[in-house]
Motif scaffolding. Structure first.
Motif, PDB file in Angstrom:
ATOM      1  N   SER A 140      29.376  16.485 -18.559  1.00 49.50           N
ATOM      2  CA  SER A 140      30.682  16.258 -19.184  1.00 49.50           C
ATOM      3  C   SER A 140      31.677  15.631 -18.216  1.00 49.50           C
ATOM      4  O   SER A 140      32.760  15.203 -18.633  1.00 49.50           O
ATOM      5  N   HIS A 159      27.315  12.568 -30.111  1.00 52.94           N
ATOM      6  CA  HIS A 159      27.808  13.367 -28.990  1.00 52.94           C
ATOM      7  C   HIS A 159      28.225  12.510 -27.801  1.00 52.94           C
ATOM      8  O   HIS A 159      29.185  12.825 -27.097  1.00 52.94           O
ATOM      9  N   LEU A 163      32.028  12.694 -24.913  1.00 52.44           N
ATOM     10  CA  LEU A 163      32.124  13.223 -23.552  1.00 52.44           C
ATOM     11  C   LEU A 163      33.583  13.143 -23.115  1.00 52.44           C
ATOM     12  O   LEU A 163      34.190  12.072 -23.151  1.00 52.44           O
ATOM     13  N   SER A 187      36.093  10.605 -27.691  1.00 49.36           N
ATOM     14  CA  SER A 187      36.774  10.760 -26.405  1.00 49.36           C
ATOM     15  C   SER A 187      38.080   9.966 -26.370  1.00 49.36           C
ATOM     16  O   SER A 187      38.093   8.771 -26.652  1.00 49.36           O
TER      17      SER A 187
END
Length: 204
Positions: A140, A159, A163, A187
């Motif tokens: 991460s 996904h 991050l 993000s």
């Protein structure tokens, strides 16, 4: 005072080699002086010619290493399984021209120790056998991820767009890679996005 060699100002230990574009060629034997530098933190061997030699497992012993760049130096073979154990590593660049390959088992290694990893650049590394679900295991802390021309195939899970610290994401030239944007929680840090020559699903 040697060109390309960095030393600790207090202890005098060699902590860095900046040897990119240095016309180095041949192979790196396992008994090389390089592997007798336990305090090494920075190693750049990019753009040399190592004659398709494998990446030595002894690179995995540099436990203090923060920066490792072996890009475009004509290495070959598998990416080391030991590299995920280098807990101090913040930047890793193994980009090349298809001579290096990466297996799912390396990507799936636990990331608990990779709390300092910021940059992961693997352009042209052969990742055709890597399961895209294993990319869920990326740290991460990543700010830059480049997987251009890596023979990625299948459907990329959303996904990777979530991050929390990712500023640069480049997955271009993977024509068998399909993907879609997540509808929520993408993000806020993302600044650069390159998904050219991939297969997009859905609406923008």
């Amino acid at each position: 005072l040697w060109d390309g060699v960095m030393c600790d100002n207090t202890s005098g230990d060699v902590i860095g080699h900046e040897l990119s574009c240095s016309w180095l060629n041949g192979t790196i034997p396992s008994n090389s002086f390089l592997f007798h530098l336990p305090h090494l933190q920075h190693l750049n061997l990019a753009y040399n010619y190592f004659n398709h030699s494998p990446i030595s497992s002894r690179f995995g012993q540099f436990v203090r290493l923060r920066y490792l760049n072996l890009s475009y130096s004509m290495f070959s073979g598998q990416v080391l399984s030991e590299l995920p154990d280098l807990s101090e590593l913040a930047s890793l660049d193994l980009s090349g021209y298809g001579n290096v390959s990466l297996e799912t088992s390396v990507v799936k290694r636990p990331v608990q120790n990779l709390t300092k990893q910021r940059e992961l650049h693997l352009d042209h590394v052969n990742m055709s056998s890597v399961s895209l679900s294993s990319l869920m295991n990326l740290s991460s802390t990543l700010t830059s991820l480049k997987l251009n021309s890596c023979f990625l195939r299948g459907r990329l899970l959303g996904h990777i767009f979530c991050l929390p610290n990712l500023q640069e994401l480049s997955l271009a030239h993977n024509p068998e890679l399909t993907w879609f944007f997540p509808t929520v929680n993408s993000s806020n840090a993302l600044r650069v996005l390159d998904l050219s020559y991939t297969n997009y699903l859905g609406e923008l």
